[in-house]
Design an enzyme around this catalytic site. Sequence first.
Site, PDB file in Angstrom:
ATOM      1  N   ILE A  39       6.488  59.359 -41.661  1.00  0.00           N
ATOM      2  CA  ILE A  39       7.677  58.763 -42.279  1.00  0.00           C
ATOM      3  C   ILE A  39       8.139  59.573 -43.497  1.00  0.00           C
ATOM      4  O   ILE A  39       7.454  59.629 -44.529  1.00  0.00           O
ATOM      5  CB  ILE A  39       7.398  57.290 -42.660  1.00  0.00           C
ATOM      6  CG1 ILE A  39       6.890  56.519 -41.431  1.00  0.00           C
ATOM      7  CG2 ILE A  39       8.653  56.640 -43.257  1.00  0.00           C
ATOM      8  CD1 ILE A  39       7.764  56.627 -40.181  1.00  0.00           C
TER       9      ILE A  39
ATOM     10  N   GLN B 134      21.785 100.355 -32.786  1.00  0.00           N
ATOM     11  CA  GLN B 134      22.468  99.438 -31.867  1.00  0.00           C
ATOM     12  C   GLN B 134      21.642  98.169 -31.605  1.00  0.00           C
ATOM     13  O   GLN B 134      22.180  97.072 -31.504  1.00  0.00           O
ATOM     14  CB  GLN B 134      22.767 100.148 -30.545  1.00  0.00           C
ATOM     15  CG  GLN B 134      23.857 101.205 -30.693  1.00  0.00           C
ATOM     16  CD  GLN B 134      24.167 101.899 -29.387  1.00  0.00           C
ATOM     17  OE1 GLN B 134      23.616 101.587 -28.341  1.00  0.00           O
ATOM     18  NE2 GLN B 134      25.083 102.852 -29.447  1.00  0.00           N
TER      19      GLN B 134
ATOM     20  N   GLU C 121       5.424  55.444 -34.524  1.00  0.00           N
ATOM     21  CA  GLU C 121       4.022  55.087 -34.771  1.00  0.00           C
ATOM     22  C   GLU C 121       3.139  56.186 -34.180  1.00  0.00           C
ATOM     23  O   GLU C 121       3.608  57.003 -33.381  1.00  0.00           O
ATOM     24  CB  GLU C 121       3.708  53.725 -34.143  1.00  0.00           C
ATOM     25  CG  GLU C 121       4.585  52.639 -34.755  1.00  0.00           C
ATOM     26  CD  GLU C 121       4.326  51.250 -34.192  1.00  0.00           C
ATOM     27  OE1 GLU C 121       3.454  51.102 -33.303  1.00  0.00           O
ATOM     28  OE2 GLU C 121       5.007  50.317 -34.656  1.00  0.00           O
TER      29      GLU C 121
ATOM     30  N   LEU D  26      13.766  91.444 -40.441  1.00  0.00           N
ATOM     31  CA  LEU D  26      13.159  91.647 -41.762  1.00  0.00           C
ATOM     32  C   LEU D  26      11.821  92.389 -41.692  1.00  0.00           C
ATOM     33  O   LEU D  26      11.263  92.754 -42.723  1.00  0.00           O
ATOM     34  CB  LEU D  26      12.948  90.289 -42.445  1.00  0.00           C
ATOM     35  CG  LEU D  26      14.234  89.650 -42.965  1.00  0.00           C
ATOM     36  CD1 LEU D  26      14.048  88.167 -43.174  1.00  0.00           C
ATOM     37  CD2 LEU D  26      14.669  90.301 -44.253  1.00  0.00           C
TER      38      LEU D  26
ATOM     39  N   GLU E  74      13.787  63.143 -34.840  1.00  0.00           N
ATOM     40  CA  GLU E  74      15.107  62.608 -34.422  1.00  0.00           C
ATOM     41  C   GLU E  74      15.332  62.807 -32.931  1.00  0.00           C
ATOM     42  O   GLU E  74      16.461  63.037 -32.495  1.00  0.00           O
ATOM     43  CB  GLU E  74      16.229  63.280 -35.202  1.00  0.00           C
ATOM     44  CG  GLU E  74      16.325  62.845 -36.638  1.00  0.00           C
ATOM     45  CD  GLU E  74      16.776  61.422 -36.785  1.00  0.00           C
ATOM     46  OE1 GLU E  74      17.125  60.799 -35.774  1.00  0.00           O
ATOM     47  OE2 GLU E  74      16.742  60.924 -37.913  1.00  0.00           O
ATOM     48  N   GLY E  75      14.268  62.737 -32.140  1.00  0.00           N
ATOM     49  CA  GLY E  75      14.371  62.969 -30.706  1.00  0.00           C
ATOM     50  C   GLY E  75      14.034  64.411 -30.419  1.00  0.00           C
ATOM     51  O   GLY E  75      14.692  65.324 -30.940  1.00  0.00           O
TER      52      GLY E  75
ATOM     53  N   ARG F 111      17.853  98.259 -45.877  1.00  0.00           N
ATOM     54  CA  ARG F 111      16.574  98.826 -45.447  1.00  0.00           C
ATOM     55  C   ARG F 111      16.830 100.105 -44.645  1.00  0.00           C
ATOM     56  O   ARG F 111      17.601 100.092 -43.667  1.00  0.00           O
ATOM     57  CB  ARG F 111      15.831  97.802 -44.579  1.00  0.00           C
ATOM     58  CG  ARG F 111      14.589  98.304 -43.920  1.00  0.00           C
ATOM     59  CD  ARG F 111      13.461  98.468 -44.910  1.00  0.00           C
ATOM     60  NE  ARG F 111      12.233  98.887 -44.245  1.00  0.00           N
ATOM     61  CZ  ARG F 111      11.157  99.311 -44.880  1.00  0.00           C
ATOM     62  NH1 ARG F 111      11.148  99.368 -46.216  1.00  0.00           N
ATOM     63  NH2 ARG F 111      10.089  99.665 -44.216  1.00  0.00           N
TER      64      ARG F 111
END
Length: 399
Positions: A177, A294, A143, A353, A378-379, A283
């Site tokens: 929700i 490296q 809620e 990138l 979900e926590g 690239r």
Amino acid sequence: MSVLATADHDPLDLLDVDAGLDDTQVQVRDTVAKLVRGRYEPELADWFESGVLPMRDIARELGELGLLGMHLEGYGCAGMDSVTYGVACRELEAGDSGLRSFVSVQGSLAMFPIHEYGSEEQKQEWLPRMATGEAIGCFGLTEADSGSDPAAMRTRARRDGPGEDADWIIDGSKMWITNGGIADVAVIWARCDDDRVRGFVVPTDTPGFVANEVLRKQSLRASVTSELVFEDMRLPASAALPGVSSMRGPLSCLSEARYGIVWGVTGAARRCLESALDHAMTRTQFDRPIASFQLTQQKLVEMAVRVEHGMLLALHLGHRKDAGTVSAAQISMGKLSNVRDALWVAREARSVLGASGITLDYPVMRHMANLESVFTYEGTNEIHTLIVGEALTGIRAFV
Ligand code: TGC
Ligand code: FAD
């Protein structure tokens, strides 16, 4: 034979974690990966950008493949093991967290409580149609004023008269929700007159049920998120789930869905690694591929280590779940660790990138934005830290 003389490696699974999958699991993995790559990937950036996607069609496609409630037995469900369910989550989330979210909510949060705690009538009415994707479900626990502490919910269910046959009247609201605005059925958790928490199976065309879409999201845009409002919503006595009347009901559903996330986010992380690796090989700067520096290799290696860690952890928990020995704290540790690492991988991939990484031409920024939600829902990361903390020390530190 020399250990150096081993076969070719898949750069996205250097440890060959997937060698631990059986034939069915490999088949499900390849089928879902093909669907995601072939059918969804070309559309996902547009769905994410517009926030509009053909969820009904997607639900039916996922249903046709047996992916909805796939770890449940009977009532048209596929009855697959937990590892297979996990592998499917992983391949869906390699596409977008919104696809995995849809499957998590449908199977683990809406179908699971009906399957586990529902009456035979509720099961017969909803599960077969939810398994095919004809009916979409949602799960209302959070809620506006009770997220991490759902037991503080204010949504109330009262009997309209004496006795067990009296109708229920529900008043209150739920927030954030998933699938709320497109659902045919909602599993709603409410506190009752006797102070117990019960789940209610609510057809969304019930008078008094209203769904309002959450707009302006910058994360999980390829997923519907809604506020649900209940005003004098009258339900028959038979709408309550008979099998549970405590917080164990909703919290047990969370364990199911959190397990799917443990797997799912490894797919998102693997996809980010793949994108970064491709880019690094092609690239060129300072007259050589950036993969030859490296510092770039270190980033790629650290990403690969976390992806493989996550996959191993997911497989381990899957085996424990299939053996019936997994605990809620173990799932919390998996969610905590794998989401945190996936988010780290996405951010690192974005840096490989360069400027291109901020566009929707690559999946990385989309995954990164999505994973911010997965970190919270979900926590939250903190709640799972405290659940694991309690498992380590025996001391609850939520307050
Ligand atoms: P507590 O006193 O700890 O427990 C009450 C009863 O529940 C049992 N239990 C669990 N059972 C199974 N799995 C779990 N994970 C469980 N956690 C607790 C417990 O054994 C006890 O049973 P019994 O029989 O003894 O009564 O409950 P509490 O109210 O103190 O809660 C503690 C806390 C903070 C850990 C819990 O509230 C919590 O996990 N909070 C986080 C809330 C959360 O995760 N919300 C998620 C909402 S759904 C969502 O985000 C969907 S996203 C969907 C998508 O798009 O993918
Ligand atoms: P709060 O609980 O207000 O937390 C805010 C911050 O405070 C967090 O960092 C948190 O970790 C921290 N905090 C809170 N308590 C403590 C404590 N004791 N100790 C230390 N730190 C603490 N819910 C559903 O019921 N169904 C759904 O389908 C659903 N789908 C969602 C989809 C999306 C895209 C999102 C973003 C959320 C969804 N949720 C759903 C809600 C989700 O579960 C909640 O957002 C989550 O549980 C956190 O609650 P909150 O947002 O209210 O944050």
